[in-house]
Design a protein around this motif. Structure first.
Motif, PDB file in Angstrom:
ATOM      1  N   ILE A 277       0.846  -1.199   0.000  1.00  0.00           N
ATOM      2  CA  ILE A 277       0.000   0.000   0.000  1.00  0.00           C
ATOM      3  C   ILE A 277       0.887   1.257   0.000  1.00  0.00           C
ATOM      4  CG2 ILE A 277      -0.257   0.046   2.534  1.00  0.00           C
ATOM      5  CD1 ILE A 277      -3.181   0.942   2.010  1.00  0.00           C
ATOM      6  N   CYS A 278       2.089   1.161   0.521  1.00  0.00           N
ATOM      7  CA  CYS A 278       2.986   2.321   0.592  1.00  0.00           C
ATOM      8  C   CYS A 278       4.224   2.190  -0.292  1.00  0.00           C
ATOM      9  CB  CYS A 278       3.458   2.537   2.025  1.00  0.00           C
ATOM     10  SG  CYS A 278       2.124   2.969   3.165  1.00  0.00           S
ATOM     11  N   HIS A 279       4.620   0.976  -0.657  1.00  0.00           N
ATOM     12  CA  HIS A 279       5.896   0.780  -1.348  1.00  0.00           C
ATOM     13  C   HIS A 279       5.729   0.161  -2.727  1.00  0.00           C
ATOM     14  CE1 HIS A 279       8.614   1.763   1.954  1.00  0.00           C
ATOM     15  NE2 HIS A 279       7.854   1.061   2.771  1.00  0.00           N
ATOM     16  N   ALA A 280       6.249   0.834  -3.746  1.00  0.00           N
ATOM     17  CA  ALA A 280       6.344   0.246  -5.080  1.00  0.00           C
ATOM     18  C   ALA A 280       7.518  -0.730  -5.097  1.00  0.00           C
ATOM     19  CB  ALA A 280       6.556   1.340  -6.121  1.00  0.00           C
ATOM     20  N   THR A 281       7.534  -1.612  -6.085  1.00  0.00           N
ATOM     21  CA  THR A 281       8.600  -2.606  -6.177  1.00  0.00           C
ATOM     22  C   THR A 281       9.370  -2.461  -7.486  1.00  0.00           C
ATOM     23  OG1 THR A 281       6.975  -4.151  -7.038  1.00  0.00           O
ATOM     24  CG2 THR A 281       7.460  -4.292  -4.694  1.00  0.00           C
ATOM     25  N   SER A 282       9.164  -1.358  -8.169  1.00  0.00           N
ATOM     26  CA  SER A 282       9.907  -1.092  -9.407  1.00  0.00           C
ATOM     27  C   SER A 282      10.350   0.364  -9.370  1.00  0.00           C
ATOM     28  CB  SER A 282       8.997  -1.344 -10.608  1.00  0.00           C
ATOM     29  OG  SER A 282       9.282  -0.427 -11.638  1.00  0.00           O
ATOM     30  N   ASP A 283      11.542   0.636  -9.895  1.00  0.00           N
ATOM     31  CA  ASP A 283      12.021   2.015  -9.907  1.00  0.00           C
ATOM     32  C   ASP A 283      11.271   2.854 -10.917  1.00  0.00           C
ATOM     33  OD1 ASP A 283      13.715   2.304  -7.814  1.00  0.00           O
ATOM     34  OD2 ASP A 283      15.469   1.570  -8.901  1.00  0.00           O
ATOM     35  N   HIS A 284      10.517   2.201 -11.797  1.00  0.00           N
ATOM     36  CA  HIS A 284       9.779   2.955 -12.812  1.00  0.00           C
ATOM     37  C   HIS A 284       8.422   3.395 -12.289  1.00  0.00           C
ATOM     38  CE1 HIS A 284      12.989   1.605 -15.312  1.00  0.00           C
ATOM     39  NE2 HIS A 284      12.674   0.352 -15.100  1.00  0.00           N
ATOM     40  N   ALA A 285       7.992   2.741 -11.205  1.00  0.00           N
ATOM     41  CA  ALA A 285       6.706   3.127 -10.630  1.00  0.00           C
ATOM     42  C   ALA A 285       6.908   4.404  -9.817  1.00  0.00           C
ATOM     43  CB  ALA A 285       6.194   2.008  -9.733  1.00  0.00           C
ATOM     44  N   PRO A 286       5.907   5.260  -9.780  1.00  0.00           N
ATOM     45  CA  PRO A 286       6.033   6.461  -8.959  1.00  0.00           C
ATOM     46  C   PRO A 286       6.115   6.072  -7.483  1.00  0.00           C
ATOM     47  CG  PRO A 286       3.804   6.259  -9.875  1.00  0.00           C
ATOM     48  CD  PRO A 286       4.616   5.149 -10.462  1.00  0.00           C
ATOM     49  N   SER A 287       6.798   6.890  -6.679  1.00  0.00           N
ATOM     50  CA  SER A 287       6.856   6.615  -5.247  1.00  0.00           C
ATOM     51  C   SER A 287       5.462   6.750  -4.670  1.00  0.00           C
ATOM     52  CB  SER A 287       7.766   7.615  -4.528  1.00  0.00           C
ATOM     53  OG  SER A 287       9.048   7.578  -5.059  1.00  0.00           O
ATOM     54  N   GLY A 288       5.192   5.947  -3.664  1.00  0.00           N
ATOM     55  CA  GLY A 288       3.925   6.064  -2.963  1.00  0.00           C
ATOM     56  C   GLY A 288       4.167   6.846  -1.688  1.00  0.00           C
ATOM     57  N   ILE A 289       3.534   6.384  -0.628  1.00  0.00           N
ATOM     58  CA  ILE A 289       3.745   7.013   0.678  1.00  0.00           C
ATOM     59  C   ILE A 289       5.179   6.752   1.124  1.00  0.00           C
ATOM     60  CG2 ILE A 289       3.008   6.915   3.091  1.00  0.00           C
ATOM     61  CD1 ILE A 289       0.181   6.230   1.963  1.00  0.00           C
ATOM     62  N   GLY A 290       5.734   5.623   0.685  1.00  0.00           N
ATOM     63  CA  GLY A 290       7.126   5.293   0.991  1.00  0.00           C
ATOM     64  C   GLY A 290       7.941   5.172  -0.292  1.00  0.00           C
ATOM     65  N   PRO A 291       9.264   5.024  -0.156  1.00  0.00           N
ATOM     66  CA  PRO A 291      10.135   4.877  -1.334  1.00  0.00           C
ATOM     67  C   PRO A 291       9.952   3.528  -2.024  1.00  0.00           C
ATOM     68  CG  PRO A 291      11.382   4.537   0.696  1.00  0.00           C
ATOM     69  CD  PRO A 291      10.009   4.973   1.109  1.00  0.00           C
ATOM     70  N   SER A 292      10.262   3.467  -3.311  1.00  0.00           N
ATOM     71  CA  SER A 292      10.278   2.172  -3.997  1.00  0.00           C
ATOM     72  C   SER A 292      11.332   1.290  -3.342  1.00  0.00           C
ATOM     73  CB  SER A 292      10.625   2.352  -5.476  1.00  0.00           C
ATOM     74  OG  SER A 292      10.983   1.092  -6.023  1.00  0.00           O
ATOM     75  N   LEU A 293      11.034   0.006  -3.230  1.00  0.00           N
ATOM     76  CA  LEU A 293      11.990  -0.915  -2.609  1.00  0.00           C
ATOM     77  C   LEU A 293      12.728  -1.758  -3.646  1.00  0.00           C
ATOM     78  CD1 LEU A 293      10.052  -1.934   0.617  1.00  0.00           C
ATOM     79  CD2 LEU A 293      11.787  -0.154   0.317  1.00  0.00           C
ATOM     80  N   ALA A 294      12.651  -1.363  -4.914  1.00  0.00           N
ATOM     81  CA  ALA A 294      13.441  -2.063  -5.939  1.00  0.00           C
ATOM     82  C   ALA A 294      14.924  -1.878  -5.600  1.00  0.00           C
ATOM     83  CB  ALA A 294      13.135  -1.490  -7.312  1.00  0.00           C
ATOM     84  N   GLY A 295      15.655  -2.974  -5.529  1.00  0.00           N
ATOM     85  CA  GLY A 295      17.091  -2.904  -5.262  1.00  0.00           C
ATOM     86  C   GLY A 295      17.448  -2.478  -3.848  1.00  0.00           C
ATOM     87  N   VAL A 296      16.518  -2.608  -2.907  1.00  0.00           N
ATOM     88  CA  VAL A 296      16.788  -2.093  -1.557  1.00  0.00           C
ATOM     89  C   VAL A 296      17.887  -2.882  -0.833  1.00  0.00           C
ATOM     90  CG1 VAL A 296      15.007  -3.424  -0.312  1.00  0.00           C
ATOM     91  CG2 VAL A 296      15.694  -1.164   0.512  1.00  0.00           C
ATOM     92  N   VAL A 297      18.004  -4.188  -1.120  1.00  0.00           N
ATOM     93  CA  VAL A 297      19.057  -4.970  -0.447  1.00  0.00           C
ATOM     94  C   VAL A 297      20.407  -4.494  -0.984  1.00  0.00           C
ATOM     95  CG1 VAL A 297      19.978  -7.269   0.014  1.00  0.00           C
ATOM     96  CG2 VAL A 297      17.515  -6.949  -0.192  1.00  0.00           C
ATOM     97  N   GLY A 298      21.245  -3.989  -0.094  1.00  0.00           N
ATOM     98  CA  GLY A 298      22.550  -3.456  -0.493  1.00  0.00           C
ATOM     99  C   GLY A 298      22.538  -1.964  -0.776  1.00  0.00           C
ATOM    100  N   ARG A 299      21.365  -1.342  -0.709  1.00  0.00           N
ATOM    101  CA  ARG A 299      21.269   0.099  -0.947  1.00  0.00           C
ATOM    102  C   ARG A 299      21.498   0.850   0.364  1.00  0.00           C
ATOM    103  NH1 ARG A 299      15.661   1.484  -3.555  1.00  0.00           N
ATOM    104  NH2 ARG A 299      14.874   2.142  -1.530  1.00  0.00           N
TER     105      ARG A 299
END
Ligand code: HEC
Length: 126
Positions: free
Chosen positions: A38-60
């Motif tokens: 509901i708050c997090h997208a899973t692609s960097d191409h998707a607009p941010s929601g209430i929270g940041p996109s989590l695409a590539g979050v591991v190691g970021r």
């Protein structure tokens, strides 16, 4: 007869034990969909929601998703950590304790197996 019966008793117990122990990205995806999407997208191409996109979050680095840069809390920007699996587990289980003062409006995921599964799912988001 006794042997057949004990097989019926042992097999389901084994299946339950192994599904509870194995880290499971598919089950993590279901938890994510129910509690995080509901708050997090899973692609960097998707607009941010209430929270940041989590695409590539591991190691970021925490607080470094470009599209969300202006909206991170000062606490998250200053957290100064890389999201390792261990750091993610601690944050997802208890955001307020792991990054004091952060603004994620989420109380924490209290089932440790589900936390592991969500982190396994986050690893699939490249
Ligand atoms: C109601 C909205 C909401 C929900 C639900 C939510 N989050 Fe967040 N999340 C946020 C916000 C907002 C931030 C940014 C916090 C800040 O800047 O202090 C954030 C930050 C994060 C970060 C840090 C990202 C980065 O770029 O540093 C991770 C990881 C994260 N959330 C994972 C999750 C997971 C996994 C779940 C589900 C178990 C979840 N969140 C549920 C809103 C939410």
């Amino acid at each position: 007869m006794g042997r057949v019966l004990s097989l019926f008793l042992v097999l389901p117990a084994f299946a339950i034990a192994s599904s509870a122990m194995a880290t499971d990205a598919a089950s993590g995806a279901r938890v994510f969909k129910a509690q995080c999407a509901i708050c997090h997208a899973t692609s960097d191409h998707a607009p941010s929601g209430i929270g940041p996109s989590l695409a590539g979050v591991v190691g970021r680095r925490a607080g470094s998703q470009t599209a969300f840069a202006a909206r991170y809390s000062p606490a998250m920007r200053a957290a100064g950590r890389v999201w390792s699996e261990a750091a993610l587990r601690a944050y997802i289980a208890n955001p307020a304790k792991a990054v004091p003062g952060n603004h994620m409006p989420y109380a924490g995921l209290h089932n440790p197996a589900q936390v592991d599964d969500v982190v396994a799912y986050l690893q699939t988001l490249r």
